[in-house]
Scaffold this motif. Structure first.
Motif, PDB file in Angstrom:
ATOM      1  N   GLY A  90       4.460  -8.382 -11.137  1.00  0.00           N
ATOM      2  CA  GLY A  90       3.122  -8.778 -11.563  1.00  0.00           C
ATOM      3  C   GLY A  90       2.032  -8.046 -10.813  1.00  0.00           C
ATOM      4  O   GLY A  90       1.114  -7.471 -11.418  1.00  0.00           O
ATOM      5  N   PHE A  91       2.119  -8.033  -9.481  1.00  0.00           N
ATOM      6  CA  PHE A  91       1.098  -7.354  -8.697  1.00  0.00           C
ATOM      7  C   PHE A  91       1.161  -5.842  -8.861  1.00  0.00           C
ATOM      8  O   PHE A  91       0.133  -5.168  -8.822  1.00  0.00           O
ATOM      9  N   SER A  92       2.345  -5.284  -9.021  1.00  0.00           N
ATOM     10  CA  SER A  92       2.440  -3.835  -9.215  1.00  0.00           C
ATOM     11  C   SER A  92       1.729  -3.408 -10.499  1.00  0.00           C
ATOM     12  O   SER A  92       0.958  -2.456 -10.504  1.00  0.00           O
ATOM     13  N   LEU A  93       2.004  -4.115 -11.608  1.00  0.00           N
ATOM     14  CA  LEU A  93       1.327  -3.789 -12.864  1.00  0.00           C
ATOM     15  C   LEU A  93      -0.182  -3.986 -12.746  1.00  0.00           C
ATOM     16  O   LEU A  93      -0.972  -3.183 -13.256  1.00  0.00           O
ATOM     17  N   TYR A  94      -0.568  -5.054 -12.078  1.00  0.00           N
ATOM     18  CA  TYR A  94      -2.000  -5.332 -11.877  1.00  0.00           C
ATOM     19  C   TYR A  94      -2.670  -4.201 -11.096  1.00  0.00           C
ATOM     20  O   TYR A  94      -3.741  -3.713 -11.465  1.00  0.00           O
ATOM     21  N   HIS A  95      -2.026  -3.760 -10.022  1.00  0.00           N
ATOM     22  CA  HIS A  95      -2.603  -2.689  -9.208  1.00  0.00           C
ATOM     23  C   HIS A  95      -2.546  -1.346  -9.934  1.00  0.00           C
ATOM     24  O   HIS A  95      -3.444  -0.506  -9.770  1.00  0.00           O
ATOM     25  N   PHE A  96      -1.493  -1.106 -10.710  1.00  0.00           N
ATOM     26  CA  PHE A  96      -1.453   0.092 -11.539  1.00  0.00           C
ATOM     27  C   PHE A  96      -2.737   0.191 -12.376  1.00  0.00           C
ATOM     28  O   PHE A  96      -3.432   1.205 -12.374  1.00  0.00           O
ATOM     29  N   LEU A 135       0.091   5.966  -7.602  1.00  0.00           N
ATOM     30  CA  LEU A 135       0.772   5.103  -8.560  1.00  0.00           C
ATOM     31  C   LEU A 135       2.270   5.073  -8.319  1.00  0.00           C
ATOM     32  O   LEU A 135       2.914   4.019  -8.416  1.00  0.00           O
ATOM     33  N   VAL A 136       2.854   6.227  -7.985  1.00  0.00           N
ATOM     34  CA  VAL A 136       4.288   6.272  -7.679  1.00  0.00           C
ATOM     35  C   VAL A 136       4.593   5.435  -6.441  1.00  0.00           C
ATOM     36  O   VAL A 136       5.637   4.776  -6.352  1.00  0.00           O
ATOM     37  N   SER A 137       3.670   5.442  -5.475  1.00  0.00           N
ATOM     38  CA  SER A 137       3.896   4.666  -4.255  1.00  0.00           C
ATOM     39  C   SER A 137       3.977   3.178  -4.551  1.00  0.00           C
ATOM     40  O   SER A 137       4.693   2.438  -3.862  1.00  0.00           O
ATOM     41  N   PHE A 138       3.246   2.715  -5.577  1.00  0.00           N
ATOM     42  CA  PHE A 138       3.322   1.304  -5.946  1.00  0.00           C
ATOM     43  C   PHE A 138       4.740   0.940  -6.398  1.00  0.00           C
ATOM     44  O   PHE A 138       5.220  -0.171  -6.138  1.00  0.00           O
ATOM     45  N   VAL A 139       5.397   1.876  -7.085  1.00  0.00           N
ATOM     46  CA  VAL A 139       6.774   1.641  -7.502  1.00  0.00           C
ATOM     47  C   VAL A 139       7.667   1.483  -6.278  1.00  0.00           C
ATOM     48  O   VAL A 139       8.546   0.615  -6.224  1.00  0.00           O
ATOM     49  N   GLY A 140       7.414   2.314  -5.260  1.00  0.00           N
ATOM     50  CA  GLY A 140       8.182   2.194  -4.023  1.00  0.00           C
ATOM     51  C   GLY A 140       7.973   0.857  -3.345  1.00  0.00           C
ATOM     52  O   GLY A 140       8.926   0.233  -2.873  1.00  0.00           O
ATOM     53  N   LEU A 141       6.715   0.406  -3.304  1.00  0.00           N
ATOM     54  CA  LEU A 141       6.434  -0.894  -2.687  1.00  0.00           C
ATOM     55  C   LEU A 141       7.091  -2.033  -3.460  1.00  0.00           C
ATOM     56  O   LEU A 141       7.427  -3.070  -2.892  1.00  0.00           O
ATOM     57  N   LEU A 358      12.346  -0.476   5.548  1.00  0.00           N
ATOM     58  CA  LEU A 358      11.289   0.220   6.285  1.00  0.00           C
ATOM     59  C   LEU A 358      11.147   1.670   5.820  1.00  0.00           C
ATOM     60  O   LEU A 358      10.027   2.196   5.745  1.00  0.00           O
ATOM     61  N   MET A 359      12.262   2.323   5.495  1.00  0.00           N
ATOM     62  CA  MET A 359      12.192   3.704   5.004  1.00  0.00           C
ATOM     63  C   MET A 359      11.447   3.758   3.673  1.00  0.00           C
ATOM     64  O   MET A 359      10.603   4.634   3.445  1.00  0.00           O
ATOM     65  N   ILE A 360      11.779   2.819   2.769  1.00  0.00           N
ATOM     66  CA  ILE A 360      11.081   2.782   1.483  1.00  0.00           C
ATOM     67  C   ILE A 360       9.603   2.491   1.692  1.00  0.00           C
ATOM     68  O   ILE A 360       8.723   3.125   1.081  1.00  0.00           O
ATOM     69  N   TYR A 361       9.321   1.549   2.591  1.00  0.00           N
ATOM     70  CA  TYR A 361       7.935   1.165   2.847  1.00  0.00           C
ATOM     71  C   TYR A 361       7.123   2.346   3.376  1.00  0.00           C
ATOM     72  O   TYR A 361       6.039   2.653   2.859  1.00  0.00           O
ATOM     73  N   TRP A 362       7.638   3.020   4.420  1.00  0.00           N
ATOM     74  CA  TRP A 362       6.873   4.120   5.011  1.00  0.00           C
ATOM     75  C   TRP A 362       6.779   5.311   4.065  1.00  0.00           C
ATOM     76  O   TRP A 362       5.782   6.046   4.082  1.00  0.00           O
ATOM     77  N   SER A 363       7.787   5.506   3.222  1.00  0.00           N
ATOM     78  CA  SER A 363       7.685   6.578   2.222  1.00  0.00           C
ATOM     79  C   SER A 363       6.572   6.276   1.222  1.00  0.00           C
ATOM     80  O   SER A 363       5.796   7.166   0.852  1.00  0.00           O
ATOM     81  N   ALA A 364       6.485   5.022   0.785  1.00  0.00           N
ATOM     82  CA  ALA A 364       5.424   4.631  -0.139  1.00  0.00           C
ATOM     83  C   ALA A 364       4.052   4.775   0.512  1.00  0.00           C
ATOM     84  O   ALA A 364       3.097   5.257  -0.105  1.00  0.00           O
TER      85      ALA A 364
END
Length: 381
Positions: A90-96, A135-141, A358-364
């Protein structure tokens, strides 16, 4: 890029990223009264700043008041959105939608705003790439799984709710046990500066059925799921779009009246947010009264403090947009709070742990930072 524009954008990101920390450990129930108390705090700061700066001598443009109302409506729409799609999706789509609408409005000069100017020929394509990276980073988050804080909430429960027209919690529990049980699952998530509510609802449909019970019809369940998803996506698009344009009237008014200080639009924006939230509360309360449902009240002072922080963030956001232009200024103020809140979630509340997470988070976060750098460095203000 002028420091005079980057500094307000940074301060705005910090304020927006921190705005929901005061109410993190408290229940907000259905969010209606929480938003009203929050917007009352916003109006308090708006009136205070207007009195200190002498901004009451300027007109109160209806368009800017409408912009504040748009923010309140979009903020409130996030509640059913997250109920339908969940916090992550929900939040990812909203932020997109919020991010892309805000960027495209400034990039193309929509609604009469100045177009984003390239630093050199073709540099706007690099800015577009930066927006895509964000936008790609939101997918990672979305892939990062926080471990939550249910145990902490149980140790430090919020105060018992008050109800309009009733003074005893036991009366609520006797007459409205189902409503109180559901509201116990509601909480706030400080995932960004542009959204107010998040919900944790236990999915009763996933509970195992007894062997003697008849299995649910698969086709009917699929239809219900698709309707929920479709409605949730629609709400995400609407709420994100409204958020992406809510500051356009204030920006246009500032451009039309360059002789006015940037704070001249602050009071009208705060007034619009309070006016719309009051209308939402009165409408909700009236419907609840007709249905004989309780109107559960959230905590007052923490909610107002959240409003104070939002108001401070909006002041700095308007200054940043004035210096950097709408596309760059709004993008920084849309992405910055997400970074601030995510860092707090990991470092302060310890909600992100594990090497993979943490790896996914810092990459995003690295993609977000790179995207913001490309947008700011390859545009001309």
């Amino acid at each position: 890029m002028a420091l005079s524009g980057l500094l307000p954008a940074l301060l705005s990101a910090v304020a927006f990223g921190l705005q929901y920390v005061p109410v993190k450990k408290y229940k907000i129930y259905d969010g209606t009264t929480f938003q009203w108390f929050m917007c009352s705090g916003i109006l308090f700061v708006g009136v205070s700043v207007a009195l200190l700066h002498g901004d009451l001598q300027y007109s109160v443009p209806p368009s800017v008041v409408m912009g504040g109302g748009i923010w309140a409506l979009s903020n409130f729409a996030v509640l059913p959105l997250v109920k339908l799609l969940g916090i992550g999706l929900g939040f990812s789509l909203y932020h997109f939608q919020n991010m892309i609408v805000g960027y495209l409005v400034g990039r193309n000069g929509l609604f009469g705003l100045p177009r984003l100017q390239p630093a050199f020929a073709g540099s706007l394509y690099v800015c577009d790439l930066g927006c895509l990276l964000v936008l790609v980073s939101f997918v990672g988050l979305l892939l990062v799984e926080g471990r939550g804080s249910d145990s902490e909430k149980e140790k430090e429960p919020g105060p018992a709710p008050s109800v309009h027209g009733k003074g005893q919690l036991d009366q609520i529990e006797e007459q409205h046990e189902e409503e109180v049980a559901l509201d116990r699952n509601l909480r706030l998530l400080e995932s960004s500066g542009f959204s107010a509510f998040a919900v944790e609802v236990e999915d009763d449909e996933q509970a195992p059925h007894s062997p003697d019970a008849a299995p649910p019809e698969a086709e009917t369940e699929r239809r219900k799921t698709w309707r929920k998803v479709a409605l949730g996506v629609l709400l995400a698009m609407v709420a994100g779009s409204l958020t992406g344009v809510q500051s356009v009237p204030a920006t246009l008014y500032g451009l039309e009246h360059p002789e006015y200080p940037t704070t001249a639009v602050f009071f009208p924006q705060c007034l619009g947010a309070w006016f719309a939230s009051t209308g939402i509360y009165l409408l909700y309360g009236g419907i609840a009264r007709l249905r004989r449902k309780p109107v559960l009240h959230a905590v007052i002072r923490p909610a107002m403090l959240s409003g104070f922080l939002w108001a401070v963030g909006f002041i700095f956001m308007i200054q940043g947009i004035h210096e950097l232009g709408f596309a760059v200024g709004y993008t920084l103020d849309a992405v910055g709070p997400i970074i601030i809140a995510s860092i707090m979630s990991m470092c302060w509340f310890k909600e992100i742990s594990g090497r993979r997470q943490l790896m996914i988070y810092w990459s995003a976060e690295a993609l977000q930072l790179l995207g913001v750098i490309l947008i700011t460095a390859f545009s001309k203000q």
